[in-house]
Scaffold this active site. Structure first.
Site, short mmCIF file in Angstrom:
data_model
loop_
_atom_site.label_atom_id
_atom_site.label_comp_id
_atom_site.label_asym_id
_atom_site.label_seq_id
_atom_site.Cartn_x
_atom_site.Cartn_y
_atom_site.Cartn_z
CE1 TYR A 56 -3.27 -2.82 0.35
CE2 TYR A 56 -3.59 -2.25 2.64
CZ TYR A 56 -3.90 -3.02 1.54
OH TYR A 56 -4.86 -3.99 1.66
NE ARG A 119 -2.65 -18.20 -11.04
CZ ARG A 119 -3.47 -18.63 -12.01
NH1 ARG A 119 -4.57 -17.96 -12.25
NH2 ARG A 119 -3.18 -19.69 -12.71
CB SER A 149 -5.61 -11.06 2.47
OG SER A 149 -4.66 -10.83 1.45
#
Ligand code: SF4
Ligand code: SF4
Length: 379
Positions: A56, A119, A149
């Site tokens: 972020y 994935r 997450s």
């Protein structure tokens, strides 16, 4: 603002976590003084969990600067950061972890999550390469609890949970997207903490709701309704608030008052929203069973048709456009391509229990929602 926060046990971590968490992804986009005021206001109302990620932008450094200047003892806060699974070496991973501690100006993190087990290869990398490094960091006292997450498929999330390796999960689950509901049961069986990602934004851009949705959600605002829906579920422990101004705490705080209102007024709203779907979508409503997948062209049929459901039933067209135009732009964070890739091969048709004319509905959705492509916020 008064401290009216509620706290829940965050699964086997045994931490008492505030039912709202402060997410920091958007704080980097506002002036530092405003970011500081937002963090201070969140802590003042009793939020004790602050969540960030290495991805972020400068969010970790910004939080480090703000938090280190506050007169609050470190042990009263729960700090989580996240690291994207990459092909980096274990030494490099350790450096990344040290980097988070340095930027946040702390000597331990309460929680560290793998950011986006999206994935199967991410899960494999985490289990083989990432987890041993974090276990070592746990022994050294740098990290207390480990989680992940995910924007991955339901099967992948369940598989990750069933490894038993994780203390908590950051999950997409919202009133308008309940496909991941089985995760709540699976996480509960493992006694994991459950953190809900972005109920306001990914949950339907509910901070800017259309008129029709506002009317249907009365006496609540759509956002308060969405918060109350999640909070009424004891398997959910905390909801992320991606706020950038102290004022934006108001709706969250309102949703904590008189929780029993959910069982009368909340359920009434829920029924009204379901009736709107039945009336406005009729026999074209996608039931979100996911039986039509896979599509050889890579179209995420249920997600496209979910956006159609929301646009037609509740006027959530702006949200639909926001999400739809991310197809093909965000890789494994939002898999799938736009609906105009449909070759009309017909593979999906016999698999749909609702017997929906899927190619026609996809073409209609494309006409309704297609605009200029959108990229993810932090990319
Ligand atoms: S008809 Fe279209 S949506 Fe259905 S499987 Fe074929 S390409 Fe995919
Ligand atoms: S099989 Fe039909 S009802 Fe189920 S998700 Fe696909 S299109 Fe929707």
């Amino acid at each position: 603002m008064q401290n009216v926060m509620l706290y829940r046990r965050f699964g086997r971590t045994e931490q008492q976590i505030s039912v709202f968490s402060l997410g920091s992804m958007r704080l980097v986009n506002v002036p530092p003084a405003q970011a500081q005021a937002t963090v201070e206001a969140a802590i003042a109302v009793g939020i004790n969990h602050i969540e960030t990620a290495q991805a972020y932008g400068h969010a970790e450094a910004l939080l480090g600067q703000i938090l280190s200047a506050l007169p609050i003892s470190r042990h009263r806060l729960i700090l989580t950061s996240k690291l994207t699974p990459t092909a980096d070496s274990q030494d490099r991973l350790r450096e990344h972890l040290q980097g988070s501690l340095t930027r946040l100006r702390v000597d331990y993190l309460d929680q560290f999550a793998f950011h986006g087990i999206n994935r199967p290869e991410h899960l494999q990398w985490v289990l083989q390469e990432g987890l041993p490094v974090l276990r070592q960091a746990q022994q050294e006292g740098w990290v207390r609890y480990i989680g992940f997450s995910t924007h991955g498929s339901l099967d992948l999330i369940l598989q990750a949970i069933q490894t038993g390796c994780f203390d908590f999960v950051n999950l997409h689950y919202h009133f308008f997207q309940q496909h991941n509901q089985p995760v709540l049961e699976a996480a509960s069986q493992q006694d994991m903490g459950v953190f809900i990602i972005s109920p306001a934004d990914k949950g339907g851009m509910l901070y800017r709701p259309p008129q029709r949705l506002q009317e249907a959600c009365q006496p609540f605002s759509p956002l308060e309704f969405a918060y109350r829906f999640l909070l009424a579920n004891p398997r959910i422990h905390t909801l992320s608030l991606g706020i950038t101004h102290p004022q934006e705490l108001q709706t969250a705080l309102a949703s904590l008052r008189d929780p029993e209102r959910w069982w009368v007024e909340g359920l009434r709203v829920q029924k009204r929203l379901q009736e709107a779907e039945e009336q406005r979508l009729g026999s074209t409503r996608c039931a979100q069973c996911y039986a039509c997948l896979p599509c050889p062209e890579g179209i995420h049929i249920p997600e496209v048709l979910r956006l159609r459901n929301l646009a037609l039933a509740h006027d959530m067209t702006e949200f639909g456009q926001y999400r739809y135009n991310m197809f093909g732009q965000a890789g494994h964070w939002f898999p799938g391509v736009t609906a105009d890739h449909c070759s009309e091969c017909g593979d999906c048709l016999p698999r749909c229990p609702e017997q929906l004319p899927i190619p026609d509905l996809l073409a209609e959705t494309h006409r309704l929602l297609h605009r200029a492509p959108i990229r993810r916020l932090w990319e």
